[in-house]
Design an enzyme around this catalytic site. Structure first.
Site, PDB file in Angstrom:
ATOM      1  N   HIS A 207       0.456  -1.128   0.248  1.00  0.00           N
ATOM      2  CA  HIS A 207      -0.177  -0.004   0.127  1.00  0.00           C
ATOM      3  C   HIS A 207       0.919   0.958  -0.065  1.00  0.00           C
ATOM      4  O   HIS A 207       0.229   2.591  -0.159  1.00  0.00           O
ATOM      5  CB  HIS A 207      -0.645  -0.489   0.868  1.00  0.00           C
ATOM      6  CG  HIS A 207      -0.385   0.282   1.966  1.00  0.00           C
ATOM      7  ND1 HIS A 207       0.618  -0.905   3.012  1.00  0.00           N
ATOM      8  CD2 HIS A 207      -0.616   1.432   3.297  1.00  0.00           C
ATOM      9  CE1 HIS A 207       0.877  -0.141   3.803  1.00  0.00           C
ATOM     10  NE2 HIS A 207       1.079   1.282   3.849  1.00  0.00           N
TER      11      HIS A 207
HETATM   12  C1  UD1 Z   1      -1.371   5.820   7.213  1.00  0.00           C
HETATM   13  C2  UD1 Z   1       0.187   6.137   7.701  1.00  0.00           C
HETATM   14  C3  UD1 Z   1       1.750   5.120   7.177  1.00  0.00           C
HETATM   15  C4  UD1 Z   1       0.536   3.869   7.079  1.00  0.00           C
HETATM   16  C5  UD1 Z   1      -0.378   3.773   6.351  1.00  0.00           C
HETATM   17  C6  UD1 Z   1      -1.407   1.942   6.811  1.00  0.00           C
HETATM   18  C7  UD1 Z   1       1.195   8.816   7.219  1.00  0.00           C
HETATM   19  C8  UD1 Z   1       2.050   9.376   7.035  1.00  0.00           C
HETATM   20  N1  UD1 Z   1       0.824   6.972   7.049  1.00  0.00           N
HETATM   21  O1  UD1 Z   1      -0.987   6.489   5.948  1.00  0.00           O
HETATM   22  O2  UD1 Z   1       2.594   4.844   7.429  1.00  0.00           O
HETATM   23  O3  UD1 Z   1       1.372   2.656   6.312  1.00  0.00           O
HETATM   24  O4  UD1 Z   1      -1.263   4.696   7.326  1.00  0.00           O
HETATM   25  O5  UD1 Z   1      -2.452   1.957   6.157  1.00  0.00           O
HETATM   26  O6  UD1 Z   1       0.265   8.416   8.561  1.00  0.00           O
HETATM   27  N2  UD1 Z   1      -8.748   4.620   3.004  1.00  0.00           N
HETATM   28  C9  UD1 Z   1     -10.228   4.615   3.390  1.00  0.00           C
HETATM   29  N3  UD1 Z   1     -10.172   4.004   4.951  1.00  0.00           N
HETATM   30  C10 UD1 Z   1      -9.352   3.951   5.025  1.00  0.00           C
HETATM   31  C11 UD1 Z   1      -7.968   4.747   5.594  1.00  0.00           C
HETATM   32  C12 UD1 Z   1      -8.090   5.103   4.181  1.00  0.00           C
HETATM   33  O7  UD1 Z   1     -10.548   4.131   2.266  1.00  0.00           O
HETATM   34  O8  UD1 Z   1     -10.227   4.089   5.940  1.00  0.00           O
HETATM   35  C13 UD1 Z   1      -8.734   5.337   1.726  1.00  0.00           C
HETATM   36  C14 UD1 Z   1      -8.160   7.264   1.724  1.00  0.00           C
HETATM   37  O9  UD1 Z   1      -9.803   7.918   1.495  1.00  0.00           O
HETATM   38  C15 UD1 Z   1      -7.120   7.499   0.816  1.00  0.00           C
HETATM   39  C16 UD1 Z   1      -5.907   5.990   0.827  1.00  0.00           C
HETATM   40  O10 UD1 Z   1      -7.179   4.689   1.602  1.00  0.00           O
HETATM   41  O11 UD1 Z   1      -7.016   7.448  -0.300  1.00  0.00           O
HETATM   42  C17 UD1 Z   1      -4.779   6.325   1.847  1.00  0.00           C
HETATM   43  O12 UD1 Z   1      -4.190   5.094   2.764  1.00  0.00           O
HETATM   44  P1  UD1 Z   1      -3.442   5.288   3.621  1.00  0.00           P
HETATM   45  O13 UD1 Z   1      -2.284   5.638   2.548  1.00  0.00           O
HETATM   46  O14 UD1 Z   1      -3.317   3.877   4.582  1.00  0.00           O
HETATM   47  O15 UD1 Z   1      -3.162   6.263   4.676  1.00  0.00           O
HETATM   48  P2  UD1 Z   1      -2.587   7.003   4.855  1.00  0.00           P
HETATM   49  O16 UD1 Z   1      -3.350   7.846   6.186  1.00  0.00           O
HETATM   50  O17 UD1 Z   1      -2.129   8.309   4.618  1.00  0.00           O
END
Ligand code: UD1
Length: 365
Positions: A207
């Site tokens: 991811h």
């Molecule tokens: C965060 C952390 C990262 C971690 C990851 C695990 C930071 C800088 N990064 O990334 O270290 O490995 O989480 O998942 O804080 N989304 C959903 N539903 C959710 C959560 C996210 O649909 O419950 C979607 C969002 O809309 C977005 C993407 O997934 O498009 C973001 O995902 P991810 O990279 O996991 O989230 P971060 O919070 O950026």
């Protein structure tokens, strides 16, 4: 007088880190331990399910910030967490890991003169293109107590000029959580639900923005999945799913023979699949420690790691998206020649929560 401690969680890899702390704080009648959820992750399968399965108390507050750009997300967490702190008046804030919630909450707490403890301090990938690397460094600068998971973390903090009386080498809290739930994990045998036998399949999680946020990178990832040649279970992260759809790669992914795509899985299910697989291919941080605990080969889809102990003592090998390297290592795995985890790994997950909680309680009195 009763002391109030607030642990902050926000994203999926945070939730499991709280389980041993919650358990250990129950030993002290004069401590009230609460959780604040920033809402960085919000889908049931990325958040609520972990609270249910790990038996964590319901968060005292859910700040509901959701996803967004880094500045936007960090800013919103700060605004909402400041209100929560003014209201709850904690005597200490605990932050875990390296996500945006970690740095946002630390900065808010310190500006309100609330001491901060950082669990998983000192880890460094030395790759500043990873947002987590900036979060780690900044959080460590701000924290009053630093709880370090492996020796490299102590060396990193020392080199950065951190006052080492604040730093404590306590071990890897993820491994303690794993051991808390080991009986349930070992009983689950989740591969059976996929019609598979133990040791006959690969497990994949990917991811990181560097692997999924560009067409080139995600295409290379798919090419690797097409090469694996074993039944493969891939619990796909929402970010990866969205990108595959945006880049028009979803059909190609779904057409890979023997690839079983699932939504993100709960903790016990995922670790059961890990315990029973032939190898893991993942760009996650903590999967490296969990796979090493189970002595399962872990091909790390990254160019670096902030957890070098699992390269040295564990079963992790950095492969990035290098197909040649992966093919070579798959041969080793098939022949049973892949390296084994050393005895140090199991020790890293012993009494981690108890040490952290004892030091915090002593510090507060
Ligand atoms: C965060 C952390 C990262 C971690 C990851 C695990 C930071 C800088 N990064 O990334 O270290 O490995 O989480 O998942 O804080 N989304 C959903 N539903 C959710 C959560 C996210 O649909 O419950 C979607 C969002 O809309 C977005 C993407 O997934 O498009 C973001 O995902 P991810 O990279 O996991 O989230 P971060 O919070 O950026």
């Amino acid at each position: 007088m009763r002391k109030k401690i607030v642990s902050v969680v926000g994203a999926r890899p945070n939730f499991m880190k709280i389980a041993p702390l919650e358990r250990e704080f129950r030993r002290f009648d004069h401590i009230q331990h609460l959780t604040v959820h920033t809402g960085q992750h919000y889908d049931k399968e990325m958040s609520d399910i972990f609270f249910d399965q790990l038996g964590l108390s319901k968060p005292e507050r859910d700040l509901g910030v959701g996803s967004g750009g880094h500045g936007e997300m960090t800013g919103r967490i700060m605004i909402e967490f400041e209100k929560a702190c003014l209201d709850l008046k904690p005597d200490m804030v605990i932050v875990v890991g390296d996500v945006n919630s970690t740095i946002a909450a630390s900065l808010v707490a310190r500006k309100l003169f609330i001491p901060v403890s950082h669990v998983e301090a000192g880890l460094r990938s030395f790759d500043e293109t990873m947002p987590e690397e900036l979060n780690r460094r900044l959080t460590d600068c701000l924290s009053n107590l630093l709880f370090v998971s492996e020796p490299s973390g102590m060396e990193n903090l020392k080199r950065e000029g951190i006052d080492m009386t604040r730093a404590h080498l306590v071990g890897d809290i993820m491994l303690e959580t794993l051991q808390m739930f080991l009986p349930a994990i070992s009983k689950a045998a989740k591969w059976e639900g996929f019609g598979l036998e133990r040791g006959s399949y690969a497990l994949v999680t990917l991811h990181r923005p560097s692997n999924v946020d560009s067409l080139e990178a995600l295409t290379e990832v798919i090419e690797i999945l097409e090469t694996i040649g074993l039944p493969t279970i891939f619990p796909i992260h929402p970010r990866t799913l969205k990108r595959a759809a945006e880049f028009g790669l979803a059909d190609r992914l779904e057409r890979i023979p023997n690839l079983k795509l699932t939504p993100p899985l709960p903790y016990i299910e995922f670790l059961s699949l890990m315990e029973g697989c032939k190898f893991v291919f993942s760009d996650s941080g903590s999967v490296q420690s969990e796979a090493s605990f189970f002595n399962i080969p872990c091909l790390v889809g990254r160019e670096n790691t902030e957890r070098p102990i699992y390269l040295r003592e564990g079963t992790s090998a950095l492969v990035g998206r290098d197909r040649h390297k992966i093919v070579d290592l798959l041969d080793q795995i098939r022949l049973g020649e892949f390296r084994q985890a050393g005895p140090e790994i199991k020790k890293l997950g012993t009494r981690v929560g108890a040490q952290i909680v004892d030091i915090i309680v002593e510090n507060l009195s």
